[in-house]
Design a protein around this motif. Structure first.
Motif, mmCIF file in Angstrom:
data_model
loop_
_atom_site.group_PDB
_atom_site.id
_atom_site.type_symbol
_atom_site.label_atom_id
_atom_site.label_comp_id
_atom_site.label_asym_id
_atom_site.label_seq_id
_atom_site.Cartn_x
_atom_site.Cartn_y
_atom_site.Cartn_z
ATOM 1 N N THR A 18 0.834 -1.208 0.000
ATOM 2 C CA THR A 18 0.000 0.000 0.000
ATOM 3 C C THR A 18 0.867 1.255 0.000
ATOM 4 N N ASP A 19 1.902 1.274 0.853
ATOM 5 C CA ASP A 19 2.797 2.430 0.909
ATOM 6 C C ASP A 19 3.598 2.570 -0.382
ATOM 7 N N LEU A 20 4.053 1.449 -0.920
ATOM 8 C CA LEU A 20 4.791 1.498 -2.186
ATOM 9 C C LEU A 20 3.898 2.018 -3.309
ATOM 10 N N ASP A 21 2.632 1.656 -3.304
ATOM 11 C CA ASP A 21 1.697 2.179 -4.307
ATOM 12 C C ASP A 21 1.611 3.705 -4.215
ATOM 13 N N TYR A 22 1.580 4.244 -3.002
ATOM 14 C CA TYR A 22 1.578 5.699 -2.825
ATOM 15 C C TYR A 22 2.874 6.314 -3.351
ATOM 16 N N VAL A 23 4.012 5.679 -3.013
ATOM 17 C CA VAL A 23 5.315 6.158 -3.486
ATOM 18 C C VAL A 23 5.322 6.260 -5.008
ATOM 19 N N PHE A 24 4.894 5.192 -5.672
ATOM 20 C CA PHE A 24 4.932 5.176 -7.135
ATOM 21 C C PHE A 24 3.926 6.154 -7.734
ATOM 22 N N ALA A 25 2.782 6.332 -7.090
ATOM 23 C CA ALA A 25 1.787 7.290 -7.580
ATOM 24 C C ALA A 25 2.317 8.728 -7.466
ATOM 25 N N ILE A 26 2.997 9.030 -6.370
ATOM 26 C CA ILE A 26 3.587 10.365 -6.185
ATOM 27 C C ILE A 26 4.643 10.600 -7.255
ATOM 28 N N ARG A 27 5.514 9.634 -7.470
ATOM 29 C CA ARG A 27 6.557 9.788 -8.484
ATOM 30 C C ARG A 27 5.946 9.935 -9.874
ATOM 31 N N ARG A 28 4.902 9.166 -10.148
ATOM 32 C CA ARG A 28 4.245 9.264 -11.461
ATOM 33 C C ARG A 28 3.698 10.673 -11.666
ATOM 34 N N GLU A 29 3.017 11.208 -10.640
ATOM 35 C CA GLU A 29 2.435 12.546 -10.770
ATOM 36 C C GLU A 29 3.502 13.617 -10.955
ATOM 37 N N VAL A 30 4.570 13.555 -10.160
ATOM 38 C CA VAL A 30 5.597 14.595 -10.203
ATOM 39 C C VAL A 30 6.497 14.457 -11.432
ATOM 40 N N PHE A 31 7.062 13.274 -11.632
ATOM 41 C CA PHE A 31 8.055 13.131 -12.697
ATOM 42 C C PHE A 31 7.436 12.947 -14.084
ATOM 43 N N VAL A 32 6.486 12.054 -14.193
ATOM 44 C CA VAL A 32 5.886 11.776 -15.499
ATOM 45 C C VAL A 32 4.848 12.846 -15.838
ATOM 46 N N GLY A 33 3.975 13.162 -14.883
ATOM 47 C CA GLY A 33 2.912 14.130 -15.123
ATOM 48 C C GLY A 33 3.407 15.557 -15.244
ATOM 49 N N GLU A 34 4.073 16.064 -14.193
ATOM 50 C CA GLU A 34 4.501 17.468 -14.176
ATOM 51 C C GLU A 34 5.746 17.724 -15.017
ATOM 52 N N GLN A 35 6.731 16.832 -14.908
ATOM 53 C CA GLN A 35 8.032 17.111 -15.519
ATOM 54 C C GLN A 35 8.241 16.403 -16.852
ATOM 55 N N ASN A 36 7.254 15.664 -17.295
ATOM 56 C CA ASN A 36 7.297 14.990 -18.600
ATOM 57 C C ASN A 36 8.472 14.028 -18.768
ATOM 58 N N CYS A 37 8.872 13.373 -17.687
ATOM 59 C CA CYS A 37 9.919 12.357 -17.785
ATOM 60 C C CYS A 37 9.331 11.130 -18.490
ATOM 61 N N PRO A 38 10.115 10.499 -19.345
ATOM 62 C CA PRO A 38 9.624 9.278 -19.986
ATOM 63 C C PRO A 38 9.360 8.201 -18.931
#
Length: 146
Positions: A18-38
């Protein structure tokens, strides 16, 4: 958002799914969503990393990790959700990750995004070498000076 005196930041090692899912969701939002990282660059070395989840009043707010590399110990993937920036979550994450490193971690480094360099400076990291680009974002290699 509660007033500053009622805001409780907590950083814990993320080991439960559950915590890892939150970690990955946060990274997805910040890096992939906001910063357009592949996305394919974002999801690597997950199994060999030690992950951390920061919360504010129990709500997931930030994430980070460290891993051992052939060079030493690398701090990575510091991400704070936009609505929680400016409240000290990044500092709490850096401190928690540093506190968790093994006692024999004599070479500690990271690739800091240019806007985060002042944060890492506060913890004794120093820029090494020239600015470089990683995933389309300007970075500096930074090494912890003890």
């Amino acid at each position: 958002m509660p007033t500053p005196e009622k805001r409780k930041i907590q950083v814990n090692k993320a080991t439960e799914q559950t915590d890892l899912d939150y970690v990955f969701a946060i990274r997805r939002e910040v890096f992939v969503g906001e910063q357009n990282c592949p996305p394919e660059l974002e999801w690597e070395f997950e199994d060999e990393s030690t992950h951390f989840l920061a919360t504010i009043n129990g709500e997931p707010a930030g994430a980070a990790r460290w891993r051992k590399t052939d060079k030493g110990y690398k701090l990575e993937r510091f991400a704070v959700l936009s609505k929680f920036r400016g409240y000290g979550v990044g500092q709490a994450l850096v401190q928690a990750v540093l506190d968790d490193l093994p006692t024999d971690a004599d070479y500690v480094y990271l690739h800091g995004q240019i806007q985060a360099v002042p944060l890492y400076d506060k913890f004794g990291f120093e820029k090494v070498g020239d600015e470089f680009e990683e995933a389309g974002i300007r970075h500096y290699k930074m090494v912890l000076k003890r």
